[in-house]
Design a protein around this motif. Sequence first.
Motif, mmCIF file in Angstrom:
data_model
loop_
_atom_site.group_PDB
_atom_site.id
_atom_site.type_symbol
_atom_site.label_atom_id
_atom_site.label_comp_id
_atom_site.label_asym_id
_atom_site.label_seq_id
_atom_site.Cartn_x
_atom_site.Cartn_y
_atom_site.Cartn_z
ATOM 1 N N VAL A 108 10.403 -0.813 1.471
ATOM 2 C CA VAL A 108 9.515 -1.677 0.642
ATOM 3 C C VAL A 108 8.766 -0.883 -0.144
ATOM 4 C CG1 VAL A 108 7.555 -3.486 0.500
ATOM 5 C CG2 VAL A 108 9.478 -3.324 2.712
ATOM 6 N N VAL A 109 8.758 -1.191 -1.498
ATOM 7 C CA VAL A 109 7.736 -0.613 -2.624
ATOM 8 C C VAL A 109 6.469 -1.140 -2.475
ATOM 9 C CG1 VAL A 109 7.572 0.517 -4.864
ATOM 10 C CG2 VAL A 109 9.714 0.499 -3.602
ATOM 11 N N LEU A 110 5.658 -0.516 -2.375
ATOM 12 C CA LEU A 110 4.074 -1.275 -2.434
ATOM 13 C C LEU A 110 3.198 -0.303 -3.098
ATOM 14 C CD1 LEU A 110 2.274 -3.820 -0.929
ATOM 15 C CD2 LEU A 110 1.825 -1.914 0.620
ATOM 16 N N SER A 111 2.734 -1.096 -3.939
ATOM 17 C CA SER A 111 1.836 -0.220 -5.165
ATOM 18 C C SER A 111 0.346 -0.258 -4.589
ATOM 19 C CB SER A 111 2.022 -0.671 -6.614
ATOM 20 O OG SER A 111 1.639 -1.871 -6.831
ATOM 21 N N VAL A 112 -0.434 0.671 -4.883
ATOM 22 C CA VAL A 112 -1.870 0.612 -4.577
ATOM 23 C C VAL A 112 -2.758 -0.539 -5.258
ATOM 24 C CG1 VAL A 112 -1.932 3.133 -3.464
ATOM 25 C CG2 VAL A 112 -2.644 2.704 -6.109
ATOM 26 N N THR A 113 -2.090 -0.765 -6.598
ATOM 27 C CA THR A 113 -2.877 -1.949 -7.207
ATOM 28 C C THR A 113 -2.670 -3.206 -6.854
ATOM 29 O OG1 THR A 113 -0.968 -1.876 -8.712
ATOM 30 C CG2 THR A 113 -2.560 -0.565 -9.317
ATOM 31 N N GLU A 114 -1.825 -3.423 -5.742
ATOM 32 C CA GLU A 114 -1.622 -4.670 -5.617
ATOM 33 C C GLU A 114 -2.854 -5.261 -4.275
ATOM 34 O OE1 GLU A 114 2.518 -5.615 -4.301
ATOM 35 O OE2 GLU A 114 3.003 -3.658 -4.717
ATOM 36 N N GLY A 115 -3.521 -4.499 -4.043
ATOM 37 C CA GLY A 115 -4.625 -4.870 -3.042
ATOM 38 C C GLY A 115 -4.340 -4.433 -1.445
ATOM 39 N N ASN A 116 -5.068 -4.094 -0.822
ATOM 40 C CA ASN A 116 -4.997 -3.870 0.597
ATOM 41 C C ASN A 116 -4.684 -4.783 1.683
ATOM 42 O OD1 ASN A 116 -6.601 -1.343 0.061
ATOM 43 N ND2 ASN A 116 -6.798 -1.446 2.328
ATOM 44 N N ASP A 117 -4.748 -6.223 0.919
ATOM 45 C CA ASP A 117 -4.373 -7.289 1.872
ATOM 46 C C ASP A 117 -2.727 -7.746 1.994
ATOM 47 O OD1 ASP A 117 -4.313 -8.215 -0.697
ATOM 48 O OD2 ASP A 117 -5.457 -10.093 -0.093
ATOM 49 N N VAL A 137 8.009 2.316 3.954
ATOM 50 C CA VAL A 137 7.199 1.717 2.860
ATOM 51 C C VAL A 137 6.957 3.118 2.075
ATOM 52 C CG1 VAL A 137 5.196 0.780 2.425
ATOM 53 C CG2 VAL A 137 6.262 -0.279 4.293
ATOM 54 N N LEU A 138 7.151 2.693 0.934
ATOM 55 C CA LEU A 138 7.001 3.759 -0.273
ATOM 56 C C LEU A 138 5.675 3.055 -0.795
ATOM 57 C CD1 LEU A 138 10.645 3.697 -1.481
ATOM 58 C CD2 LEU A 138 9.279 5.811 -0.674
ATOM 59 N N ILE A 139 4.427 4.029 -0.705
ATOM 60 C CA ILE A 139 3.243 3.510 -1.477
ATOM 61 C C ILE A 139 3.097 4.096 -2.589
ATOM 62 C CG2 ILE A 139 0.717 3.540 -0.969
ATOM 63 C CD1 ILE A 139 1.376 3.628 1.833
ATOM 64 N N ASN A 140 3.519 3.299 -3.692
ATOM 65 C CA ASN A 140 3.488 3.767 -5.357
ATOM 66 C C ASN A 140 2.195 3.593 -5.774
ATOM 67 O OD1 ASN A 140 4.878 4.813 -7.275
ATOM 68 N ND2 ASN A 140 5.540 2.844 -7.957
ATOM 69 N N LYS A 141 2.264 4.372 -6.992
ATOM 70 C CA LYS A 141 1.092 4.389 -8.080
ATOM 71 C C LYS A 141 0.052 5.102 -7.348
ATOM 72 C CE LYS A 141 2.772 0.091 -10.378
ATOM 73 N NZ LYS A 141 2.685 -1.049 -11.069
ATOM 74 N N THR A 142 0.166 6.232 -6.435
ATOM 75 C CA THR A 142 -1.058 6.929 -6.042
ATOM 76 C C THR A 142 -1.843 7.444 -7.147
ATOM 77 O OG1 THR A 142 0.490 8.704 -5.431
ATOM 78 C CG2 THR A 142 0.058 6.911 -3.608
ATOM 79 N N ASP A 143 -1.079 7.579 -8.179
ATOM 80 C CA ASP A 143 -1.961 8.243 -9.441
ATOM 81 C C ASP A 143 -3.015 7.322 -9.854
ATOM 82 O OD1 ASP A 143 -0.226 7.130 -12.117
ATOM 83 O OD2 ASP A 143 0.709 7.049 -10.422
#
Lengths: 126, 224
Positions: free
Chosen positions: B137-146, B161-167
């Motif tokens: 699953v790709v999950l970006s940090v902009t989607e919120g913690n919930d 889980v690939l946590i994307n957009k860490t930049d």
Amino acid sequence: MMVVCEDLEGRKQMHELSLMENVVQILRTNAAENGIKKITRIQLVVGKMTMAVPDALQFAFEVFKEEKLFKDAVLEIKEEPVRGECKECRQTFEIKDFEFLCPFCSGPQVKLVGGRELYIEFYEGD
Amino acid sequence: MVKVRLATPVLQKNEEVARENRTFFQKQEVFALNLMSSPGSGKTSTLERTIEHLAGSLNLGVIEGDIYTTRDAERIESHGVPVVQINTAGACHLDARMIKPALEDFDFGKLDLLIIENVGNLVCPAEFDLGEDARAVVLSVTEGNDKPMKYPLIFRQAQVVLINKTDLLPYTDCDLDLLEKDLKSINPDLNLFRISARENKGFTPWIAWLREQVKIKKYARESP
Ligand SMILES: [Zn+2]
């Protein structure tokens, strides 16, 4: 919670609709095999882990009510809780709020033993 | 009045075809990955970076699931990998029956890895087994913690889980450690990788994981 995937033409499709399509297909085939022309009652078992919302399933079922077979059918939904079994202490328990932690020993290795149910228990018809 | 006891799983048909797909991948010794995410998580960019990292060492094919457009498929094809597009015609997920005929379009003798890019959605794809070997699953940090607690099934079913957009982390209120803790509480066996597809950062451990899986699949049959 209802997930709606909106495509370019603004048509909507929801999770529950695609699940209901599968339900209806199974019932059509089985009713034909058993010579049933009219279904009056359907009992569907739905685990809470499937994320399928009963109200949305009812709503989706309305789509198929135009069909003669389902015209007078009542859809009953039996919800099953999410249940876990601890891999360490072997206790089983209900999982609330998707907290996959053993309430007895705080172990994190919890096997899902309930909540993914999604089946037609029975149906009635003539 | 007739009462018919069925106890028929609603997704039985899908599961039957998924088993057939799985047997096929086994026979072809191809590792199949189901790549999932919500819309806008950067899934296609993540896939593009992944393809670039694997170029020249592994042969991969891609199945692109999309509701209508071919835009993502065109993006992937420009990287020189074989792509089969599946238009779901409005459906919010791929199912095993859509995958099966698409498999005929690949030359599996030449493939090591098949990546299936599912339709952007965290609920529906989780329910449908495609016959894949693993789910990411790709999950970006902009989607919120919930997100994990709102959509636990998909994370429960995944291996990665690939946590994307860490930049973009400094511009969000995402607490990365808390996010990872929540993910692990849903599924303690998850492999978590922090990446930035935009900056091409953090891909090495993910690529290593992928290579390892392909290797395991290839040699599974040869080992006693
Ligand atoms: Zn325990």
